[in-house]
Each structure stands twice: as structure tokens, then as C-alpha cells.
Design an enzyme around this catalytic site. Structure first.
Site, PDB file in Angstrom:
ATOM      1  N   ALA A 119       0.834  -1.200   0.000  1.00 50.53           N
ATOM      2  CA  ALA A 119       0.000   0.000   0.000  1.00 50.53           C
ATOM      3  C   ALA A 119       0.864   1.245   0.000  1.00 50.53           C
ATOM      4  CB  ALA A 119      -0.918   0.012   1.225  1.00 50.53           C
ATOM      5  N   GLU A 173      -2.330 -11.839  -4.373  1.00 50.25           N
ATOM      6  CA  GLU A 173      -3.729 -11.720  -4.792  1.00 50.25           C
ATOM      7  C   GLU A 173      -4.113 -10.257  -4.694  1.00 50.25           C
ATOM      8  OE1 GLU A 173      -5.616 -14.272  -1.953  1.00 50.25           O
ATOM      9  OE2 GLU A 173      -6.088 -12.593  -0.663  1.00 50.25           O
ATOM     10  N   ASN A 216      -8.735  -3.634  -9.227  1.00 52.03           N
ATOM     11  CA  ASN A 216      -7.765  -2.772  -8.571  1.00 52.03           C
ATOM     12  C   ASN A 216      -6.711  -2.360  -9.602  1.00 52.03           C
ATOM     13  OD1 ASN A 216      -5.508  -1.797  -7.073  1.00 52.03           O
ATOM     14  ND2 ASN A 216      -6.207  -2.921  -5.269  1.00 52.03           N
ATOM     15  N   TYR A 262       1.584  -5.081 -11.177  1.00 52.19           N
ATOM     16  CA  TYR A 262       1.984  -6.475 -11.063  1.00 52.19           C
ATOM     17  C   TYR A 262       2.304  -7.075 -12.427  1.00 52.19           C
ATOM     18  CZ  TYR A 262       0.156  -5.769  -6.375  1.00 52.19           C
ATOM     19  OH  TYR A 262      -0.083  -5.281  -5.114  1.00 52.19           O
TER      20      TYR A 262
END
Length: 158
Positions: A81, A114, A119, A125
Site C-alpha cells: 500500500a 492476490e 484494482n 503487477y
């Protein structure tokens, strides 16, 4: 683990950083999606063997974190985050690359993660070499009770 990437300072975190981790999660994760962990969950995870925390600071302010764990030749990115005010400055990418480097140092051959379907982190990723390998239906529960799917990703590190 410490370093500077584009004015972002990275350092190894510990229990003393849990208040900052909680504050970053409060800002970063919208409660309607149910992605944030409680402080107790973070504390419990951080106390386990094979778990590590990386803290990113920008201008001396803790701006992001990544929490990961390794078990033998596999590792999992548990949480990543950044504060919304510091996004689009390369912090999340720097954290992810630091976690991957640490995992390699630990002998990890494959990393998993995950993420909630939809998102925007999926772009990061994929850019860092992760491929979608599965989906978990209704995995996240938001504060209204609505369920959201999770997508699972993996990347070979060797």
C-alpha cells in the site's frame, strides 16, 4: 535492506512500524472493498517466521509499505500500500522490487499475490512480470457486505 530509489527511502520494518502501517492502510484501502487488515492481523503475521516488512519513506514521511512471507521456495506478497497523496511516484514499484529482491535472497523460486479484481495495482503487477493464475470468487467483503473477487498472480524468480 535499505536504499534510495527516486528520492524514496526503503528500509526494513518491524513491530515499531505498525502504527504507520495502519495509518497508511486507512488512507490507501477504501473500506467498501474490505482489503485492509487490522493492526492485530498485521502484528500476528509479522511475528511469524519468514515474514518481512519493507517501509518506504518520501521526504522523511512513511509513504508506503509491503508485507511478505516466504515458506521454502515460495513467497507471497501479503500487502502492499501507498498513501494516495504519494502515488504515481514509483513507490509501489520500488516496494515490489525490494520484496522480490529479498525473496530471491531467501532462495524463493516463485512469488504469489492476490489483488481485488478491478484494482489498478494489477497494472503494476503485470509490468513487474506477474501473470494471472486464478481467481477467488467473493473473496473480499466490503463494509457494506458486498463481495468482491480476488485475482491470484504468480511470477517465477529463477
Amino acid at each position: 535492506m535499505s536504499g534510495t530509489i527516486n528520492m524514496t527511502e526503503l528500509r526494513e520494518g518491524g513491530m515499531q512500524d505498525l502504527p504507520a502501517v495502519s495509518a497508511i492502510m486507512q488512507e490507501a484501502f477504501d473500506p467498501r472493498f474490505g482489503e485492509a487488515w487490522t493492526s492485530a492481523q498485521c502484528m500476528g503475521m509479522l511475528s511469524l517466521p519468514g515474514v518481512w516488512l519493507v517501509i518506504a519513506s518520501l521526504g522523511g514521511i512513511d509513504s508506503g509499505f509491503a508485507l511478505a512471507r516466504s515458506t521454502g521456495v515460495e513467497a507471497e506478497l501479503l500487502l502492499l500500500a501507498t498513501r494516495p497523496a504519494t502515488r504515481r511516484r514509483g513507490i509501489a514499484g520500488a516496494l515490489l522490487r525490494a520484496v522480490i529482491a529479498e525473496a530471491r535472497d531467501r532462495g524463493v523460486e516463485e512469488m504469489h499475490l492476490e489483488v481485488r479484481a478491478g484494482n489498478e495495482a494489477v497494472q503494476l503487477y503485470r509490468r513487474e512480470g506477474f501473470d494471472k493464475v486464478g481467481e477467488r470468487r467473493n473473496y473480499y467483503r466490503g463494509n457494506t457486505g458486498q463481495a468482491f473477487d480476488a485475482q491470484t498472480f504468480a511470477r517465477k524468480l529463477v
